[in-house]
Write a protein that holds these residues in place. Structure first.
Motif, short mmCIF file in Angstrom:
data_model
loop_
_atom_site.label_atom_id
_atom_site.label_comp_id
_atom_site.label_asym_id
_atom_site.label_seq_id
_atom_site.Cartn_x
_atom_site.Cartn_y
_atom_site.Cartn_z
N VAL A 1 -4.45 2.41 -6.14
CA VAL A 1 -5.16 1.49 -7.09
C VAL A 1 -5.45 1.83 -8.40
CG1 VAL A 1 -6.77 -0.80 -7.44
CG2 VAL A 1 -5.76 -0.18 -5.15
N THR A 2 -5.00 1.40 -9.50
CA THR A 2 -5.55 1.79 -10.77
C THR A 2 -5.34 0.61 -11.86
OG1 THR A 2 -4.89 3.31 -12.68
CG2 THR A 2 -2.93 2.27 -11.83
N SER A 3 -5.82 0.67 -13.05
CA SER A 3 -5.81 -0.35 -13.87
C SER A 3 -6.59 -1.64 -13.44
CB SER A 3 -4.53 -1.05 -14.24
OG SER A 3 -3.83 0.05 -15.23
N ALA A 4 -7.80 -1.26 -12.74
CA ALA A 4 -8.84 -2.49 -12.39
C ALA A 4 -8.34 -3.18 -11.27
CB ALA A 4 -9.34 -3.02 -13.57
N ARG B 1 -0.38 -0.26 -8.92
CA ARG B 1 -0.66 0.64 -7.95
C ARG B 1 0.26 1.90 -8.42
NH1 ARG B 1 -2.97 -1.06 -3.09
NH2 ARG B 1 -2.50 0.93 -2.35
N ILE B 2 -0.06 3.15 -8.23
CA ILE B 2 0.66 4.03 -8.73
C ILE B 2 0.73 5.18 -7.48
CG2 ILE B 2 -1.19 5.46 -9.46
CD1 ILE B 2 0.48 6.73 -11.61
N CYS B 3 1.96 5.65 -7.53
CA CYS B 3 2.41 6.78 -6.36
C CYS B 3 2.30 8.07 -6.98
CB CYS B 3 3.59 6.66 -5.97
SG CYS B 3 4.37 7.70 -4.66
N ASP B 4 1.35 9.06 -6.49
CA ASP B 4 0.89 10.30 -6.80
C ASP B 4 2.17 11.20 -6.64
OD1 ASP B 4 -1.18 9.74 -8.25
OD2 ASP B 4 -2.33 9.75 -6.14
N THR B 5 2.86 10.85 -5.72
CA THR B 5 4.24 11.74 -5.06
C THR B 5 5.41 11.70 -6.08
OG1 THR B 5 3.46 11.36 -2.71
CG2 THR B 5 5.87 12.24 -3.40
N CYS B 6 5.86 10.34 -6.61
CA CYS B 6 6.72 10.39 -7.52
C CYS B 6 6.53 9.80 -8.81
CB CYS B 6 8.10 9.65 -6.60
SG CYS B 6 7.67 7.93 -6.41
N SER C 1 0.69 -1.18 0.01
CA SER C 1 -0.05 0.08 -0.03
C SER C 1 0.81 1.32 0.02
CB SER C 1 -1.15 -0.09 1.29
OG SER C 1 -0.23 -0.17 2.24
N PHE C 2 2.21 1.27 0.24
CA PHE C 2 3.12 2.31 0.12
C PHE C 2 3.99 2.18 -0.98
CE2 PHE C 2 1.35 2.27 4.29
CZ PHE C 2 1.28 3.73 4.73
N CYS C 3 4.49 3.35 -1.47
CA CYS C 3 5.49 3.33 -2.47
C CYS C 3 6.97 2.86 -1.90
CB CYS C 3 5.66 4.56 -3.37
SG CYS C 3 6.95 4.82 -4.49
N ALA C 4 7.60 1.78 -2.83
CA ALA C 4 8.78 1.04 -2.32
C ALA C 4 9.79 2.10 -2.77
CB ALA C 4 9.00 -0.20 -3.16
N ASN C 5 9.43 3.21 -3.60
CA ASN C 5 10.47 4.30 -4.19
C ASN C 5 10.82 5.46 -3.02
OD1 ASN C 5 12.55 5.02 -6.17
ND2 ASN C 5 11.00 6.81 -6.46
N CYS C 6 9.48 5.77 -2.70
CA CYS C 6 9.60 7.03 -1.73
C CYS C 6 9.13 6.83 -0.41
CB CYS C 6 9.11 8.30 -2.50
SG CYS C 6 7.31 8.26 -2.63
#
Length: 310
Positions: A148-151, A155-160, A137-142
């Motif tokens: 959630v996206t694409s049905a 998962r997409i991070c809106d921060t990075c 549920s959290f971005c592994a990058n930042c």
């Protein structure tokens, strides 16, 4: 799909996954809103089944809504009749005490044959996907929360702006053969008397063949030469792909890694036949038919070392 693959648990999945339409919101919403849509409902990582003369894992939209509010919704695919199939993930123990359904873990469903083989594969798809969402549920990058996206398939991070995709962990599971005998081991958590093929995770930068050789050497100190692919199996505990292989033993002395195994030894082909039939003189047993290890053993019992040449 070959006959071998069809007989292995979790391998049949008749849905059209429509991976090219997961971002088509009109398409997904149409399937979701149709009266024909059906839903798998999970309480944590445990499926709910309807009670009745036959176990039924599929719920109508109104039936699913009465059970609880889902945290996750995953589009699983489109059935042959054109109906959309979805998985709903509820928070653990957040299920309404509605009569008519019960929690049964997926391993027990598979062992007891409670649903059709084709439904078992869909349940495996759903369980792995829902488990991935719970763990990521959290971005592994930042470190920011992701959405959630694409049905349900990204998962997409809106921060990075990093996109995250479901993970599948490759695992080799191998039956090591020395002519008319094979190498089996047991872990401490196995059922009493059960022995199985050795297994282990594939490491980064490693082929499946080299993973077979490395794992056998690490766990039993047996060298292996030729490696032959047999079949694969999705393993939703939580999300592995079991890569079934046969391997030719290059040495026979066993030194057990007690951190990995409780025991390992050579079994004659006749013993394997007896273990599969439940007639072993010492009461030893093999994995159940839903596991790929069972099918590795059965192929060896029927064909002997010829399985290395298939």
């Amino acid at each position: 799909m070959t006959a071998v693959s069809e007989s292995i648990g979790f391998n049949l999945n008749p849905l059209n996954r429509h991976s090219d339409k997961r971002d088509d919101h009109a398409f997904i919403d149409r399937l979701h809103g149709s009266p024909a849509a059906r839903f798998l409902v999970f309480d944590g990582d445990v499926p709910l089944l309807k009670r009745g003369s036959e176990c039924d894992a599929w719920f109508r939209a109104d039936e699913a809504a009465a059970i609880g509010e889902p945290l996750q919704r995953i589009f699983l695919g489109e059935a042959a009749d054109g109906s959309g199939r979805f998985a709903l993930g509820l928070a653990l123990n957040d299920v309404s005490p509605e009569a008519g359904h019960e929690r049964i873990d997926l391993r027990s469903i598979a062992q007891q044959g409670l649903v059709a083989a084709s439904e078992l594969g869909i349940l495996a798809e759903a369980k792995s996907m829902l488990d991935w969402h719970r763990r990521h549920s959290f971005c592994a990058n930042c470190g920011s929360p992701s959405r959630v996206t694409s049905a349900g398939w990204q998962r997409i991070c809106d921060t990075c702006s990093t996109r995250h995709f479901p993970r599948v962990d490759p695992v080799v599971i191998m039956l090591v053969i020395d002519g008319e005998r094979c190498l089996l081991g047991r872990q401490r958590h196995f059922a009493p008397g059960m022995y199985s093929a050795l297994a282990g995770f594939v490491e980064p930068g490693e082929t499946a063949e080299d993973a077979v050789r490395r794992e056998v050497m690490e766990e039993a100190h047996v060298n292996c030469g030729q490696v032959a692919y047999f079949a694969s199996q999705p393993w939703p505990f939580p999300s592995s792909l079991m890569i079934g292989c046969f391997a030719q033993a290059g040495s026979t002395e066993i030194v057990v890694d007690v951190n990995e195994l409780e025991d390992a030894r050579w079994f004659s082909r006749d013993e394997v036949v007896a273990m599969l039939a439940g007639t072993h003189a010492d009461g030893l047993s093999a994995p159940k038919p839903f596991a790929i290890a069972h099918h590795l053993l059965r192929a060896y019992a029927e064909k002997g070392s010829a399985v290395l040449n298939t």
